[in-house]
Design a protein around this motif. Structure first.
Motif, PDB file in Angstrom:
ATOM      1  N   ALA A 133      14.015  53.537  58.589  1.00  0.00           N
ATOM      2  CA  ALA A 133      12.665  54.096  58.750  1.00  0.00           C
ATOM      3  C   ALA A 133      11.894  53.703  57.313  1.00  0.00           C
ATOM      4  O   ALA A 133      12.339  53.928  56.309  1.00  0.00           O
ATOM      5  CB  ALA A 133      12.781  56.007  58.897  1.00  0.00           C
ATOM      6  N   GLY A 134      10.726  53.353  57.746  1.00  0.00           N
ATOM      7  CA  GLY A 134       9.634  53.020  56.706  1.00  0.00           C
ATOM      8  C   GLY A 134       9.252  54.338  55.902  1.00  0.00           C
ATOM      9  O   GLY A 134       9.393  55.475  56.450  1.00  0.00           O
ATOM     10  N   MET A 135       8.872  54.364  54.885  1.00  0.00           N
ATOM     11  CA  MET A 135       8.562  55.541  53.925  1.00  0.00           C
ATOM     12  C   MET A 135       7.711  56.405  54.548  1.00  0.00           C
ATOM     13  O   MET A 135       7.815  57.717  54.692  1.00  0.00           O
ATOM     14  CB  MET A 135       8.223  55.225  52.578  1.00  0.00           C
ATOM     15  CG  MET A 135       9.251  54.512  51.732  1.00  0.00           C
ATOM     16  SD  MET A 135      10.760  55.394  51.554  1.00  0.00           S
ATOM     17  CE  MET A 135      10.792  55.343  49.827  1.00  0.00           C
ATOM     18  N   GLU A 136       6.626  56.009  55.208  1.00  0.00           N
ATOM     19  CA  GLU A 136       5.543  56.554  55.818  1.00  0.00           C
ATOM     20  C   GLU A 136       6.084  57.250  57.129  1.00  0.00           C
ATOM     21  O   GLU A 136       5.661  58.482  57.436  1.00  0.00           O
ATOM     22  CB  GLU A 136       4.408  55.735  56.341  1.00  0.00           C
ATOM     23  CG  GLU A 136       3.215  55.637  55.061  1.00  0.00           C
ATOM     24  CD  GLU A 136       2.122  54.755  55.526  1.00  0.00           C
ATOM     25  OE1 GLU A 136       1.533  55.018  56.622  1.00  0.00           O
ATOM     26  OE2 GLU A 136       1.547  54.111  54.732  1.00  0.00           O
ATOM     27  N   ASP A 137       6.784  56.415  57.940  1.00  0.00           N
ATOM     28  CA  ASP A 137       7.320  57.133  59.126  1.00  0.00           C
ATOM     29  C   ASP A 137       8.284  58.189  58.743  1.00  0.00           C
ATOM     30  O   ASP A 137       8.407  59.266  59.541  1.00  0.00           O
ATOM     31  CB  ASP A 137       8.099  55.990  59.879  1.00  0.00           C
ATOM     32  CG  ASP A 137       7.228  55.017  60.578  1.00  0.00           C
ATOM     33  OD1 ASP A 137       6.264  55.469  61.210  1.00  0.00           O
ATOM     34  OD2 ASP A 137       7.299  53.960  60.536  1.00  0.00           O
ATOM     35  N   ALA A 138       8.988  58.214  57.756  1.00  0.00           N
ATOM     36  CA  ALA A 138       9.977  59.190  57.393  1.00  0.00           C
ATOM     37  C   ALA A 138       9.176  60.412  57.069  1.00  0.00           C
ATOM     38  O   ALA A 138       9.519  61.560  57.271  1.00  0.00           O
ATOM     39  CB  ALA A 138      10.864  58.736  56.241  1.00  0.00           C
ATOM     40  N   GLU A 139       8.207  60.294  56.359  1.00  0.00           N
ATOM     41  CA  GLU A 139       7.288  61.381  55.808  1.00  0.00           C
ATOM     42  C   GLU A 139       6.720  62.004  57.048  1.00  0.00           C
ATOM     43  O   GLU A 139       6.719  63.407  56.953  1.00  0.00           O
ATOM     44  CB  GLU A 139       5.907  60.711  54.818  1.00  0.00           C
ATOM     45  CG  GLU A 139       5.349  61.637  54.099  1.00  0.00           C
ATOM     46  CD  GLU A 139       4.421  60.926  53.160  1.00  0.00           C
ATOM     47  OE1 GLU A 139       4.231  60.013  52.931  1.00  0.00           O
ATOM     48  OE2 GLU A 139       3.549  61.798  52.795  1.00  0.00           O
ATOM     49  N   LYS A 140       6.108  61.218  57.925  1.00  0.00           N
ATOM     50  CA  LYS A 140       5.585  62.144  59.329  1.00  0.00           C
ATOM     51  C   LYS A 140       6.862  62.661  60.027  1.00  0.00           C
ATOM     52  O   LYS A 140       6.315  63.752  60.388  1.00  0.00           O
ATOM     53  CB  LYS A 140       5.146  60.772  60.399  1.00  0.00           C
ATOM     54  CG  LYS A 140       3.520  60.105  59.801  1.00  0.00           C
ATOM     55  CD  LYS A 140       3.111  59.125  61.009  1.00  0.00           C
ATOM     56  CE  LYS A 140       2.423  58.190  60.308  1.00  0.00           C
ATOM     57  NZ  LYS A 140       2.106  57.107  60.967  1.00  0.00           N
ATOM     58  N   LEU A 141       7.856  62.028  60.086  1.00  0.00           N
ATOM     59  CA  LEU A 141       8.857  62.700  61.017  1.00  0.00           C
ATOM     60  C   LEU A 141       9.180  63.910  60.146  1.00  0.00           C
ATOM     61  O   LEU A 141       9.196  64.974  60.977  1.00  0.00           O
ATOM     62  CB  LEU A 141      10.180  61.666  60.759  1.00  0.00           C
ATOM     63  CG  LEU A 141      11.368  62.283  61.666  1.00  0.00           C
ATOM     64  CD1 LEU A 141      10.962  62.540  63.122  1.00  0.00           C
ATOM     65  CD2 LEU A 141      12.604  61.314  61.440  1.00  0.00           C
TER      66      LEU A 141
END
Lengths: 209, 159
Positions: A88-96
């Motif tokens: 997962a990209g960092m931004e995607d992980a943050e959103k998740l």
């Protein structure tokens, strides 16, 4: 020579179709489980599958190779061995994590890492379950490990081991989207055995070609 | 952040050049990258190998550290190189895998067989690397990422 190429293309197509089927089934279960966990609607794209011979080269990684990602590695054992990764990209992980905890996430502490490991467990478990069902095998997932690194460096030991065991290498990606927010999680697995060949053998097809 | 440009040497590939450019390899985990370089002739190249050792009965491939180094050496000689020195980077123990160590040992053995002196190395650890090899100087710049919450900081070293 022409006949050999025809057989090779046919075998490649068979691998692609079988892997897509396994992943679709696994991803469907994964999306349902994730949806239950976070209480949001989760959609999946049709899984993408890359199949190639090692001689065709390795430049097939779909994401930006230079962008650092969160990678969770879950080895599986039992009747057969392999590894499954969630990237997962960092931004995607943050959103998740934001969806999961219902707040803006500023730090990736122990709790956030545990949550990502749990999500990976759910998703990877669904895909590994699908592999086990299709292949009629007992496969157990081992505890996951989290790292943050370049995507190719995360997967290359698995790629190396896969190449030592089978003639084809393959790479599958399942992208998951949560509600209107596009969050891409990549699930990719590397069985260290001829998964497709064994499935076809179990289905009574005998040799692939 | 890292710089772009140069020719990228992907997994299982190698490149030799006499131009004053840069050869790059990205996302090196348990793989090894090996540079060989003739300082006087300014001829050099880079290999990005995934596995340690190839079956000797099949055609040589750069996917393997042993046969890949042979290919790199043969082509570097054809390009005019005579006396080579080597540098190695990579071979990380990603998730505890020992492939990286085996890759390094195989590369080292092949360099000894070919009588190429290893002058610098940056191997092992548990982090991926990006590598830039500069033909005009023979220097190898290596970059690692360090995570800081949801972003990364790059650190580098030159060997």
């Amino acid at each position: 020579m022409k006949e050999e190429k025809k057989n090779s293309d046919k075998e490649k197509k068979l691998y692609e179709d079988t892997l897509r089927e396994i992943c679709s089934f696994g991803a469907g279960n994964a999306a349902a489980r994730l949806s239950k966990m976070i209480g949001k609607r989760v959609n999946i794209d049709l899984p993408e599958v890359w199949v190639s011979k090692p001689s065709d080269g390795f430049d097939f990684l779909p994401s930006n190779k230079r962008e650092v990602v969160i990678g969770i590695n879950s080895a599986f054992g039992g009747d057969r061995r392999g590894v499954i990764f969630m990237l997962a990209g960092m931004e995607d992980a943050e959103k998740l994590l934001g969806f999961l905890f219902n707040r803006k996430i500023k730090e990736m502490g122990e709790m956030e890492q545990s949550a990502l490991l749990e999500i990976s467990n759910i998703l990877s478990g669904a895909v590994v379950g699908s592999i086990a069902n299709f292949a009629g095998m007992k496969i157990n997932l081992e505890p996951p490990q989290l790292t943050v690194d370049l995507p190719l460096s995360i997967i290359d030991p698995a790629l190396a081991e896969q190449m030592e065991h089978i003639r084809w290498i393959f790479f599958t990606v399942v992208s998951i989207k949560i509600e209107v927010e596009k969050i891409s999680l990549l699930l990719t697995f590397f069985p260290f055995f001829d998964l497709v060949g064994e499935i076809w053998k179990k289905m009574g097809e005998g040799k692939l070609l | 952040m890292e710089e772009d440009g140069g020719r990228e040497v992907t997994i299982g590939d190698y490149a030799v050049t006499t131009d004053s450019g840069v050869l790059t390899a990205h996302g090196i985990g348990s793989c090894v990258v090996v540079s060989i370089y003739d300082r006087r002739k300014k001829v050099g190249g880079l290999i990005h190998a995934l596995l340690p050792k190839q079956d000797p009965k099949v055609v040589k491939s750069a996917k393997y550290a042993d046969t890949g180094i042979e290919l790199l050496w043969e082509e570097s000689k054809r390009e005019g190189g005579v006396e080579f020195e080597a540098k190695i980077a990579g071979g990380a123990a990603m998730f505890g895998s020992n492939t990286g160590k085996r890759n390094f040992q195989s590369a080292l053995k092949k360099l000894r067989e070919l009588n190429i002196k290893l002058i610098a190395k940056d191997i092992g650890g548990a982090r991926g690397r990006n590598c830039f090899f500069y033909i005009n100087s023979g220097k190898m710049r290596i970059m690692y990422s360090i995570r800081e919450n949801f972003s990364v900081r790059w650190v580098e070293k030159t060997i």
